[in-house]
Motif scaffolding. Structure first.
Motif, PDB file in Angstrom:
ATOM      1  N   GLU A  22      39.339  58.315 -26.160  1.00 56.47           N
ATOM      2  CA  GLU A  22      38.923  56.966 -25.759  1.00 56.47           C
ATOM      3  C   GLU A  22      37.952  56.354 -26.765  1.00 56.47           C
ATOM      4  N   GLN A  23      37.095  57.174 -27.349  1.00 54.64           N
ATOM      5  CA  GLN A  23      36.160  56.670 -28.366  1.00 54.64           C
ATOM      6  C   GLN A  23      36.917  56.263 -29.637  1.00 54.64           C
ATOM      7  N   VAL A  24      37.912  57.043 -30.017  1.00 52.43           N
ATOM      8  CA  VAL A  24      38.729  56.690 -31.181  1.00 52.43           C
ATOM      9  C   VAL A  24      39.493  55.407 -30.884  1.00 52.43           C
ATOM     10  N   LYS A  25      40.041  55.312 -29.685  1.00 57.93           N
ATOM     11  CA  LYS A  25      40.758  54.105 -29.269  1.00 57.93           C
ATOM     12  C   LYS A  25      39.853  52.881 -29.381  1.00 57.93           C
ATOM     13  N   SER A  26      38.640  53.000 -28.923  1.00 61.02           N
ATOM     14  CA  SER A  26      37.679  51.900 -28.988  1.00 61.02           C
ATOM     15  C   SER A  26      37.354  51.526 -30.428  1.00 61.02           C
ATOM     16  N   THR A  27      37.213  52.519 -31.290  1.00 57.57           N
ATOM     17  CA  THR A  27      36.934  52.266 -32.703  1.00 57.57           C
ATOM     18  C   THR A  27      38.100  51.531 -33.366  1.00 57.57           C
ATOM     19  N   LEU A  28      39.323  51.982 -33.116  1.00 57.39           N
ATOM     20  CA  LEU A  28      40.489  51.324 -33.706  1.00 57.39           C
ATOM     21  C   LEU A  28      40.694  49.925 -33.131  1.00 57.39           C
TER      22      LEU A  28
END
Length: 66
Positions: A22-28
């Motif tokens: 979810e953190q990677v998703k938010s970053t992208l």
């Protein structure tokens, strides 16, 4: 075992193995806004784990049906 993130047929390397999906998703989503509402499909490819962000089909702006 690597994590690979895929969106729109583009592969992105894992920015930080300590981050949750979810953190990677938010970053992208900072670069590809539509990822913010995407669903995530997890699959295995050999030793790697693929996380594919899939656009959700919506009806934005469509009138409600009665």
């Amino acid at each position: 075992m690597a994590r690979i993130f895929v969106y729109d047929d583009r592969e992105f390397p894992d920015p930080n193995p300590e981050m949750s999906v979810e953190q990677v998703k938010s970053t992208l989503a900072d670069f590809y806004g539509e990822i913010a509402n995407a669903s995530v499909k997890e699959t295995a490819r050999g030793e790697d784990t693929i996380f594919e962000f899939q656009r959700r089909v919506g009806t934005k702006g469509a009138p409600a049906h009665s």
